[in-house]
Design a protein around this motif. Structure first.
Motif, PDB file in Angstrom:
ATOM      1  N   PHE A  30       0.814  -1.216   0.000  1.00 43.40           N
ATOM      2  CA  PHE A  30       0.000   0.000   0.000  1.00 43.40           C
ATOM      3  C   PHE A  30       0.848   1.267   0.000  1.00 43.40           C
ATOM      4  CE2 PHE A  30      -2.360   3.478   2.016  1.00 43.40           C
ATOM      5  CZ  PHE A  30      -3.396   3.571   1.093  1.00 43.40           C
ATOM      6  N   ASP A  31       2.059   1.185   0.538  1.00 47.01           N
ATOM      7  CA  ASP A  31       2.938   2.358   0.529  1.00 47.01           C
ATOM      8  C   ASP A  31       3.178   2.866  -0.884  1.00 47.01           C
ATOM      9  OD1 ASP A  31       3.105   2.099   3.224  1.00 47.01           O
ATOM     10  OD2 ASP A  31       5.130   1.246   3.255  1.00 47.01           O
ATOM     11  N   GLY A  32       3.349   1.950  -1.810  1.00 47.67           N
ATOM     12  CA  GLY A  32       3.679   2.344  -3.168  1.00 47.67           C
ATOM     13  C   GLY A  32       4.976   3.123  -3.221  1.00 47.67           C
ATOM     14  N   MET A  33       5.191   3.827  -4.322  1.00 50.60           N
ATOM     15  CA  MET A  33       6.399   4.635  -4.492  1.00 50.60           C
ATOM     16  C   MET A  33       6.063   5.817  -5.381  1.00 50.60           C
ATOM     17  SD  MET A  33       9.313   1.766  -5.354  1.00 50.60           S
ATOM     18  CE  MET A  33      10.837   2.662  -5.083  1.00 50.60           C
ATOM     19  N   VAL A  34       6.788   6.922  -5.173  1.00 49.51           N
ATOM     20  CA  VAL A  34       6.612   8.050  -6.082  1.00 49.51           C
ATOM     21  C   VAL A  34       7.536   7.836  -7.279  1.00 49.51           C
ATOM     22  CG1 VAL A  34       5.921   9.575  -4.223  1.00 49.51           C
ATOM     23  CG2 VAL A  34       8.328   9.529  -4.952  1.00 49.51           C
ATOM     24  N   ALA A  35       7.185   8.504  -8.375  1.00 47.17           N
ATOM     25  CA  ALA A  35       7.863   8.242  -9.656  1.00 47.17           C
ATOM     26  C   ALA A  35       9.382   8.336  -9.538  1.00 47.17           C
ATOM     27  CB  ALA A  35       7.338   9.198 -10.724  1.00 47.17           C
ATOM     28  N   GLY A  36       9.848   9.384  -8.861  1.00 48.05           N
ATOM     29  CA  GLY A  36      11.295   9.577  -8.749  1.00 48.05           C
ATOM     30  C   GLY A  36      11.991   8.428  -8.038  1.00 48.05           C
ATOM     31  N   GLU A  37      11.331   7.876  -7.017  1.00 46.58           N
ATOM     32  CA  GLU A  37      11.918   6.735  -6.310  1.00 46.58           C
ATOM     33  C   GLU A  37      12.038   5.528  -7.239  1.00 46.58           C
ATOM     34  OE1 GLU A  37      10.245   7.443  -1.733  1.00 46.58           O
ATOM     35  OE2 GLU A  37       9.031   6.333  -3.182  1.00 46.58           O
ATOM     36  N   ILE A  38      11.008   5.331  -8.040  1.00 46.90           N
ATOM     37  CA  ILE A  38      11.039   4.202  -8.984  1.00 46.90           C
ATOM     38  C   ILE A  38      12.177   4.395  -9.981  1.00 46.90           C
ATOM     39  CG2 ILE A  38       9.736   2.935 -10.729  1.00 46.90           C
ATOM     40  CD1 ILE A  38       7.160   3.969  -9.361  1.00 46.90           C
ATOM     41  N   ALA A  39      12.286   5.627 -10.499  1.00 49.34           N
ATOM     42  CA  ALA A  39      13.342   5.930 -11.477  1.00 49.34           C
ATOM     43  C   ALA A  39      14.716   5.634 -10.894  1.00 49.34           C
ATOM     44  CB  ALA A  39      13.252   7.390 -11.914  1.00 49.34           C
ATOM     45  N   THR A  40      14.950   6.093  -9.651  1.00 48.27           N
ATOM     46  CA  THR A  40      16.234   5.864  -8.998  1.00 48.27           C
ATOM     47  C   THR A  40      16.463   4.382  -8.761  1.00 48.27           C
ATOM     48  OG1 THR A  40      16.070   8.008  -7.895  1.00 48.27           O
ATOM     49  CG2 THR A  40      17.618   6.410  -6.963  1.00 48.27           C
ATOM     50  N   SER A  41      15.439   3.730  -8.217  1.00 53.77           N
ATOM     51  CA  SER A  41      15.560   2.335  -7.847  1.00 53.77           C
ATOM     52  C   SER A  41      15.874   1.436  -9.048  1.00 53.77           C
ATOM     53  CB  SER A  41      14.261   1.897  -7.170  1.00 53.77           C
ATOM     54  OG  SER A  41      14.316   0.548  -6.824  1.00 53.77           O
ATOM     55  N   LEU A  42      15.243   1.735 -10.188  1.00 59.96           N
ATOM     56  CA  LEU A  42      15.436   0.861 -11.352  1.00 59.96           C
ATOM     57  C   LEU A  42      16.374   1.465 -12.384  1.00 59.96           C
ATOM     58  CD1 LEU A  42      11.767  -0.416 -11.843  1.00 59.96           C
ATOM     59  CD2 LEU A  42      13.660  -1.554 -10.678  1.00 59.96           C
ATOM     60  N   ASN A  43      16.835   2.692 -12.103  1.00 55.23           N
ATOM     61  CA  ASN A  43      17.779   3.348 -13.002  1.00 55.23           C
ATOM     62  C   ASN A  43      17.210   3.514 -14.417  1.00 55.23           C
ATOM     63  OD1 ASN A  43      20.230   4.626 -13.459  1.00 55.23           O
ATOM     64  ND2 ASN A  43      21.175   2.743 -14.251  1.00 55.23           N
ATOM     65  N   ILE A  44      16.023   4.092 -14.471  1.00 49.63           N
ATOM     66  CA  ILE A  44      15.344   4.344 -15.748  1.00 49.63           C
ATOM     67  C   ILE A  44      15.233   5.859 -15.924  1.00 49.63           C
ATOM     68  CG2 ILE A  44      13.225   3.985 -17.060  1.00 49.63           C
ATOM     69  CD1 ILE A  44      12.612   1.643 -15.173  1.00 49.63           C
ATOM     70  N   PRO A  45      15.576   6.397 -17.107  1.00 47.56           N
ATOM     71  CA  PRO A  45      15.435   7.837 -17.348  1.00 47.56           C
ATOM     72  C   PRO A  45      13.970   8.266 -17.167  1.00 47.56           C
ATOM     73  CG  PRO A  45      16.639   6.782 -19.147  1.00 47.56           C
ATOM     74  CD  PRO A  45      16.129   5.693 -18.260  1.00 47.56           C
ATOM     75  N   PRO A  46      13.746   9.442 -16.564  1.00 41.30           N
ATOM     76  CA  PRO A  46      12.397   9.880 -16.219  1.00 41.30           C
ATOM     77  C   PRO A  46      11.387   9.833 -17.368  1.00 41.30           C
ATOM     78  CG  PRO A  46      14.012  11.419 -15.333  1.00 41.30           C
ATOM     79  CD  PRO A  46      14.771  10.423 -16.142  1.00 41.30           C
ATOM     80  N   THR A  47      11.785  10.295 -18.554  1.00 37.49           N
ATOM     81  CA  THR A  47      10.821  10.288 -19.664  1.00 37.49           C
ATOM     82  C   THR A  47      10.391   8.875 -20.023  1.00 37.49           C
ATOM     83  OG1 THR A  47      12.785  10.655 -21.015  1.00 37.49           O
ATOM     84  CG2 THR A  47      11.213  12.435 -20.881  1.00 37.49           C
ATOM     85  N   ASN A  48      11.350   7.994 -20.012  1.00 40.76           N
ATOM     86  CA  ASN A  48      11.039   6.618 -20.362  1.00 40.76           C
ATOM     87  C   ASN A  48      10.171   5.978 -19.281  1.00 40.76           C
ATOM     88  OD1 ASN A  48      11.062   4.217 -21.706  1.00 40.76           O
ATOM     89  ND2 ASN A  48      13.078   3.610 -21.014  1.00 40.76           N
ATOM     90  N   LEU A  49      10.502   6.276 -18.027  1.00 36.91           N
ATOM     91  CA  LEU A  49       9.686   5.740 -16.943  1.00 36.91           C
ATOM     92  C   LEU A  49       8.240   6.230 -17.065  1.00 36.91           C
ATOM     93  CD1 LEU A  49       9.410   4.198 -14.265  1.00 36.91           C
ATOM     94  CD2 LEU A  49       9.911   6.348 -13.097  1.00 36.91           C
ATOM     95  N   SER A  50       8.090   7.503 -17.347  1.00 34.84           N
ATOM     96  CA  SER A  50       6.751   8.076 -17.510  1.00 34.84           C
ATOM     97  C   SER A  50       5.957   7.322 -18.568  1.00 34.84           C
ATOM     98  CB  SER A  50       6.852   9.547 -17.920  1.00 34.84           C
ATOM     99  OG  SER A  50       6.293  10.383 -16.946  1.00 34.84           O
ATOM    100  N   PHE A  51       6.645   7.035 -19.679  1.00 37.66           N
ATOM    101  CA  PHE A  51       6.019   6.290 -20.776  1.00 37.66           C
ATOM    102  C   PHE A  51       5.464   4.956 -20.281  1.00 37.66           C
ATOM    103  CE2 PHE A  51       6.656   2.963 -23.996  1.00 37.66           C
ATOM    104  CZ  PHE A  51       5.860   3.422 -25.020  1.00 37.66           C
ATOM    105  N   HIS A  52       6.270   4.232 -19.513  1.00 41.18           N
ATOM    106  CA  HIS A  52       5.843   2.911 -19.058  1.00 41.18           C
ATOM    107  C   HIS A  52       4.813   2.998 -17.933  1.00 41.18           C
ATOM    108  CE1 HIS A  52       8.511   0.673 -21.629  1.00 41.18           C
ATOM    109  NE2 HIS A  52       9.566   1.368 -21.214  1.00 41.18           N
ATOM    110  N   LEU A  53       4.966   3.994 -17.059  1.00 42.94           N
ATOM    111  CA  LEU A  53       3.975   4.171 -15.989  1.00 42.94           C
ATOM    112  C   LEU A  53       2.600   4.482 -16.583  1.00 42.94           C
ATOM    113  CD1 LEU A  53       5.974   6.275 -13.352  1.00 42.94           C
ATOM    114  CD2 LEU A  53       5.252   3.883 -13.153  1.00 42.94           C
ATOM    115  N   LYS A  54       2.618   5.280 -17.640  1.00 43.57           N
ATOM    116  CA  LYS A  54       1.355   5.625 -18.296  1.00 43.57           C
ATOM    117  C   LYS A  54       0.687   4.380 -18.876  1.00 43.57           C
ATOM    118  CE  LYS A  54      -0.461   8.809 -21.790  1.00 43.57           C
ATOM    119  NZ  LYS A  54      -0.071   9.770 -22.849  1.00 43.57           N
ATOM    120  N   ALA A  55       1.501   3.547 -19.539  1.00 45.11           N
ATOM    121  CA  ALA A  55       0.958   2.312 -20.117  1.00 45.11           C
ATOM    122  C   ALA A  55       0.366   1.422 -19.024  1.00 45.11           C
ATOM    123  CB  ALA A  55       2.057   1.563 -20.879  1.00 45.11           C
ATOM    124  N   LEU A  56       1.103   1.260 -17.946  1.00 44.79           N
ATOM    125  CA  LEU A  56       0.637   0.397 -16.855  1.00 44.79           C
ATOM    126  C   LEU A  56      -0.618   0.954 -16.208  1.00 44.79           C
ATOM    127  CD1 LEU A  56       4.144  -0.407 -15.345  1.00 44.79           C
ATOM    128  CD2 LEU A  56       2.485  -2.146 -16.057  1.00 44.79           C
TER     129      LEU A  56
END
Lengths: 102, 102
Positions: A30-56
């Motif tokens: 339930f805690d989830g994560m904010v976008a920046g934490e996910i980006a850091t944790s998985l080492n994904i560039p922000p724009t690309n992460l946004s693309f995949h978060l949107k799809a999901l």
DNA sequence: TCATTATTTCAATAATTGTTGAATAGTTGT
DNA sequence: ACAACTATTCAACAATTATTGAAATAATGA
């Protein structure tokens, strides 16, 4: 579950990046994560992460909630549960013995 | 199940055509179907069907056996069973109560 | 052997999906 | 209001996947 929903879930998880995101968020519960934490944790560039978060999110694998200037993402555990039920029906069609497991 | 295997299964089922093929073969159980029957049943042009059968077979969702001049395809039920187990672990990570169902 | 049948491979093309940096929009704290 | 911060959208491009008809491969039966 309708077939087209199942297809949209499979599409969502058919990328290693998206599966990593989803598994990470499942772990966080339930805690989830904010976008920046996910980006850091998985080492994904922000724009690309946004693309995949949107799809999901569009395919309902994730929910998103604004939190100040952050966006908090959470895994939709219920949908996974529904998917498992769908697969169990598909899989067990005529062969229930294969699906009675742990 | 390794993550990359799960990804390959999701890729396989992330197309409506391939999900239809797989569901059809699950229904047929051990009898399976030869390629031409699948083509007729789902109204898919042979070349296109071959493309999708190859993808499904390479990712181990289907098995294929030669039978005279026919190729008989069968669904790999065990792999689906393994996938369900994988998803149950992923899904239930910290939230087992969501996955105890029918 | 030769025509027929079943299926796949090939080559060309169409369509979709993924990645990136720059620009944009919204939020916070001063 | 303004500077700093978070995240998304946009536009360009790269990469992958899907579709099709024609040709090739392989098995059958006359």
């Amino acid at each position: 579950m309708e077939n087209y929903i199942a297809v949209s879930i499979f599409e969502s998880l058919s990328s290693g990046v998206r599966l990593d995101i989803f598994r990470l968020l499942i772990k966080k519960g339930f805690d989830g994560m904010v976008a920046g934490e996910i980006a850091t944790s998985l080492n994904i560039p922000p724009t690309n992460l946004s693309f995949h978060l949107k799809a999901l999110t569009q395919n309902r694998l994730l929910t998103v909630e604004q939190e100040g200037r952050f966006q908090r993402y959470r895994a939709n555990i219920q949908l996974m549960s529904d998917l498992i039920a769908y697969l169990s029906e598909e899989c067990c069609n005529g062969h229930p013995e294969h699906c009675l497991e742990t």
